[in-house]
Enzyme design. Structure first.
Site, mmCIF file in Angstrom:
data_model
loop_
_atom_site.group_PDB
_atom_site.id
_atom_site.type_symbol
_atom_site.label_atom_id
_atom_site.label_comp_id
_atom_site.label_asym_id
_atom_site.label_seq_id
_atom_site.Cartn_x
_atom_site.Cartn_y
_atom_site.Cartn_z
ATOM 1 N N MET A 5 0.830 -1.208 0.000
ATOM 2 C CA MET A 5 0.000 0.000 0.000
ATOM 3 C C MET A 5 0.864 1.257 0.000
ATOM 4 O O MET A 5 0.665 2.161 -0.808
ATOM 5 C CB MET A 5 -0.948 -0.015 1.209
ATOM 6 C CG MET A 5 -1.887 1.174 1.270
ATOM 7 S SD MET A 5 -2.956 1.353 -0.173
ATOM 8 C CE MET A 5 -4.387 0.419 0.324
ATOM 9 N N HIS A 8 -8.338 7.794 2.583
ATOM 10 C CA HIS A 8 -8.503 6.356 2.385
ATOM 11 C C HIS A 8 -8.330 5.993 0.906
ATOM 12 O O HIS A 8 -9.210 6.253 0.090
ATOM 13 C CB HIS A 8 -9.889 5.928 2.905
ATOM 14 C CG HIS A 8 -10.165 4.473 2.741
ATOM 15 N ND1 HIS A 8 -11.442 3.963 2.615
ATOM 16 C CD2 HIS A 8 -9.328 3.398 2.669
ATOM 17 C CE1 HIS A 8 -11.368 2.645 2.466
ATOM 18 N NE2 HIS A 8 -10.106 2.290 2.495
ATOM 19 N N VAL A 24 -0.061 -0.573 9.990
ATOM 20 C CA VAL A 24 -1.018 -1.634 10.305
ATOM 21 C C VAL A 24 -2.325 -1.060 10.875
ATOM 22 O O VAL A 24 -2.325 -0.050 11.573
ATOM 23 C CB VAL A 24 -0.367 -2.652 11.275
ATOM 24 C CG1 VAL A 24 -0.025 -2.014 12.609
ATOM 25 C CG2 VAL A 24 -1.231 -3.872 11.467
#
Length: 729
Positions: free
Chosen positions: A324, A450, A401
């Site tokens: 990511m 996001h 995380v």
């Protein structure tokens, strides 16, 4: 001045050559109904000029014509079929008159000539263009097909194969390719376009160029032998069936129309185009796809307005490397914003840089960049184990995380190592932003950002406004997302924000179906083949990761206990407990094996049935309609709640977030467009059949009120004026 309309004018250029100049108010030229009528009036004047020797079409804007005015489409599509057909006949009579002028005609094209703009220039004899050209017919992407003669002229100019490739796929192409296939006649520098155009026209006028021979094929049947025709159209129909499928009728109808019209001259071929266009314009698919285009413009316009007084970040940073983080770093660097990628682990940094390098190598393999460009981009990604250089960073996104304690610690530490005006953002997918902000000294400089995986492919970025996020913070992050080539949509804070908040009720509907004895394979098949999702729910859960979904499910249940708390062990629990995490470890609902290209390919795995039997009633069959209803009602209800609670600002933004973030089938247009197409009263009747299944199936009060009056969520559109008025608009 021979003629002056609101969007174009006609004047003498020199020595019998007239110029018709498109010059609409505003920044772009569109071929709207008024411009088509105005073009007809200009031709009235032109046809009376006895000393006319040639005609030049050009634009006074940065782009020739960007296309038809799509804002008119929804009202035009409500006009009765006969009237719409009459108006198309009128519009085509205008382009035919342009094509039939007794003198050579040339279009001098700068920038875009798309849709109606492309069809307009196809009616002239010559096309001279600048290197920045984009030309094509994107109509099939809007659920329709060319309606101003594009499906007639292009195949007769280029041959069937090249034209079918552009029309069926809704493609646009650049100057080099357009010249290669014969769509344009020459490419010149912008400063030489006008002189070059006049020179070509003079050659046509003095007989050096045979303009009549150039025009003639467009008036005749398509020159194809029976064998050639059979091959071209059979291959095209096969390709369209494979790529577009049954939910997108326009490409197949376009191919069949071109095939049927191939043996006719221009007039009869145009009649066939008209007969195909009009029914397509009245389909739900066309309304939905045009709606998506308009919603996309609305969302992008909102982002532009929001960022008009804000400087785009010049230096960014990503916390947390890996897939990511590497994806975000690549996207930022690729679009010109250098990025520092920080992690506490050397291996993660290597993984992040490998991900960025892999994506750049793909661009190299496709010929989109050269080695120099690759080296230039990769050199603007700086991997680091410390905060060196963070004093120069304008915006930081955290992608560590999905654990609130870890995220809070990382964000607080970063805040101490950046300037007071640096914006911090979290790439969390479910944790409320206001909760993470509690660890910060400057919560006004913090918001959510996001991204969706894979970052380089997914267009959406959800920008989440926390309780204390300032307008300037939101604007800076929106500016960065826009610079990255993404579509940012601002939402308010809650568990799961908008996209995940509405996704998990959909997964809950799936879990209940399996509990009640449905076969996940059939559910996947129905939701893919019938409803049109790119992946069924079982396949999607495998791609998301069963472990990720299991964790997110718990977060959502805690956030919305009344609706999302379950009192039974479900399929996700069973797979999680059996360490079947989906694609990431090769076992989920499906089993995955790598194909020859190294991509995971799903296969059936009988072992999963015994696991699911522990959490399911005996197998029973459900109809396609029941599966769709039980899957979609929880999602649509939650989407409506998000609008009612102000989590998302408008139906347009909600629908775009669903299409761009989840792959909601575009031919449905999004949840609100689907709801409006179905009708709120009909939806309520359907939902009430399933309300015994629990709170997720209870229709929100606002939707009940709409249903009482059968009101839509989108503002009602009035049909365009009668066709007689359209002619002289």
């Amino acid at each position: 001045m021979l003629y002056k309309g609101d969007t174009l004018y006609l004047d003498w250029l020199e020595d019998g050559i007239a110029e018709l100049v498109f010059d609409a108010p505003g920044s772009v030229n569109k071929l709207d109904t008024a411009t088509v009528a105005s073009l007809g009036q200009a031709l009235d004047v032109l046809e009376k000029q006895t000393d006319l020797k040639g005609l030049l079409l050009r634009s006074n804007k940065a782009a020739f014509i960007v296309g038809a005015d799509i804002t008119e489409f929804l009202s035009l599509f409500l006009v009765p079929e006969e009237q719409l057909s009459q108006w198309l006949h009128f519009a085509n009579s205008v382009f035919n008159r342009l094509e039939d002028l007794p003198v050579p005609t040339l279009s001098a094209i700068n920038g875009y000539a798309l849709g109606g703009g492309c069809e307009c220039v196809l009616a002239t004899d010559y096309r001279l263009v600048t290197p920045d050209l984009r030309i094509g017919l994107p109509e099939t992407k809007l659920g329709i097909m060319p309606g101003f003669g594009g499906s007639v002229r292009m195949p007769r100019m280029l041959g069937a194969d090249s034209a079918l490739e552009i029309i069926a796929a809704g493609k646009d192409i650049g100057a080099e390719q357009a010249l290669k296939i014969g769509l344009v006649d020459g490419v010149v520098k912008p400063e030489k376009l006008l002189d070059g155009a006049i020179a070509v026209l003079r050659q046509a006028i003095d007989g050096s160029l045979d303009w009549k021979a150039k025009r003639q094929p467009k008036l005749e049947p398509l020159k194809l032998s029976k064998i050639e025709a059979a091959m071209s159209f059979t291959i095209a129909k096969g390709m369209v069936a494979q790529t577009a499928g049954k939910h997108y009728p326009a490409p197949m109808i376009a191919v069949k129309t071109i095939e049927a019209a191939a043996r006719f001259g221009r007039e009869e071929a145009l009649n066939l185009e008209n007969k195909s266009f009009v029914p397509l314009a009245h389909t739900n698919e066309a309304r939905a796809l045009v709606g998506i285009f308009l919603n996309d413009q609305f969302v992008k316009g909102k982002a532009k307005k929001l960022t008009k007084d804000v400087e785009t970040p010049k230096q960014a940073a990503v916390l947390g490397a890996g897939i990511m983080g590497g994806g975000i770093a690549y996207q930022s660097a690729w679009k010109g914003v250098p990025v520092i990628m920080k992690d506490i682990n050397d291996k993660s940094l290597t993984l992040g840089m490998t991900e960025a390098a892999k994506l750049l190598n793909k661009q190299l393999e496709r010929g989109r960049i050269d080695g120099l460009k690759l080296a230039g981009v990769i050199s603007t990604i700086h991997p680091t184990l410390n905060y060196a250089g963070f004093d120069r960073v304008d915006v930081v996104v955290e992608a560590v995380v999905e654990n609130p304690k870890v995220k809070k610690a990382v964000l607080a530490e970063t805040e101490d190592n950046v300037r007071p005006d640096t914006v911090l953002a979290s790439n969390t997918s479910t944790i409320p932003i206001s909760e993470l902000a509690s660890a910060l000294k400057r919560p006004e400089n913090f918001c959510g950002m996001h991204f969706f995986n894979p970052v380089h492919r997914m267009p959406l970025v959800e920008i989440i406004r926390g309780e204390k996020s300032s307008d300037e913070t939101i604007a800076k992050v929106v500016a960065w997302a826009s610079k990255m080539g993404k579509t940012p949509i601002v939402v308010n804070d809650c568990p799961g924000f908008f996209v995940n908040r509405v996704l998990f009720p959909y997964f809950a509907g799936f879990s209940q179906l399996l509990r009640d004895g449905a076969d996940f394979r059939k559910v996947d098949k129905v939701m893919e083949k019938q409803f049109g999702w790119p992946m069924g729910p079982a396949y999607l859960l495998d791609v998301v990761g069963i472990d990720t979904a299991h964790h997110a499910q718990a977060v959502m249940a805690a956030g919305f206990p009344q609706r999302m708390q379950k009192d039974y062990r479900d399929a996700i629990d069973a797979l999680f407990d059996a360490s079947r995490y989906g694609q990431k470890n090769g076992l989920g609902f499906w089993r995955y094996k790598e194909d020859s290209k190294g991509k995971p390919k799903k296969e059936e795995d009988a072992a999963v049935d015994s696991l699911l039997a522990e959490v399911s009633q005996p197998k029973r069959d459900f109809s396609d309609e029941e599966i769709i209803a039980r899957m979609m009602i929880p999602m649509v209800n939650e989407v409506v709640r998000c609008l009612e609670e102000g989590i998302i600002a408008s139906p347009a933004e909600a629908d775009m977030a669903l299409v761009y973030g989840l792959g909601f089938p575009p031919f449905h247009g999004g949840a609100f467009r689907w709801l409006d197409t179905l009708g709120s009263a009909k939806y309520l009747d359907m939902a009430q059949q399933y309300q015994h299944l629990g709170p997720l199936y209870e229709v929100p009060e606002g939707l009940r009120n709409k249903a009482r009056h059968n009101e839509p969520y989108y503002p009602p559109v009035e049909p365009a004026r009668p066709v007689g008025d359209l002619k002289t608009a």
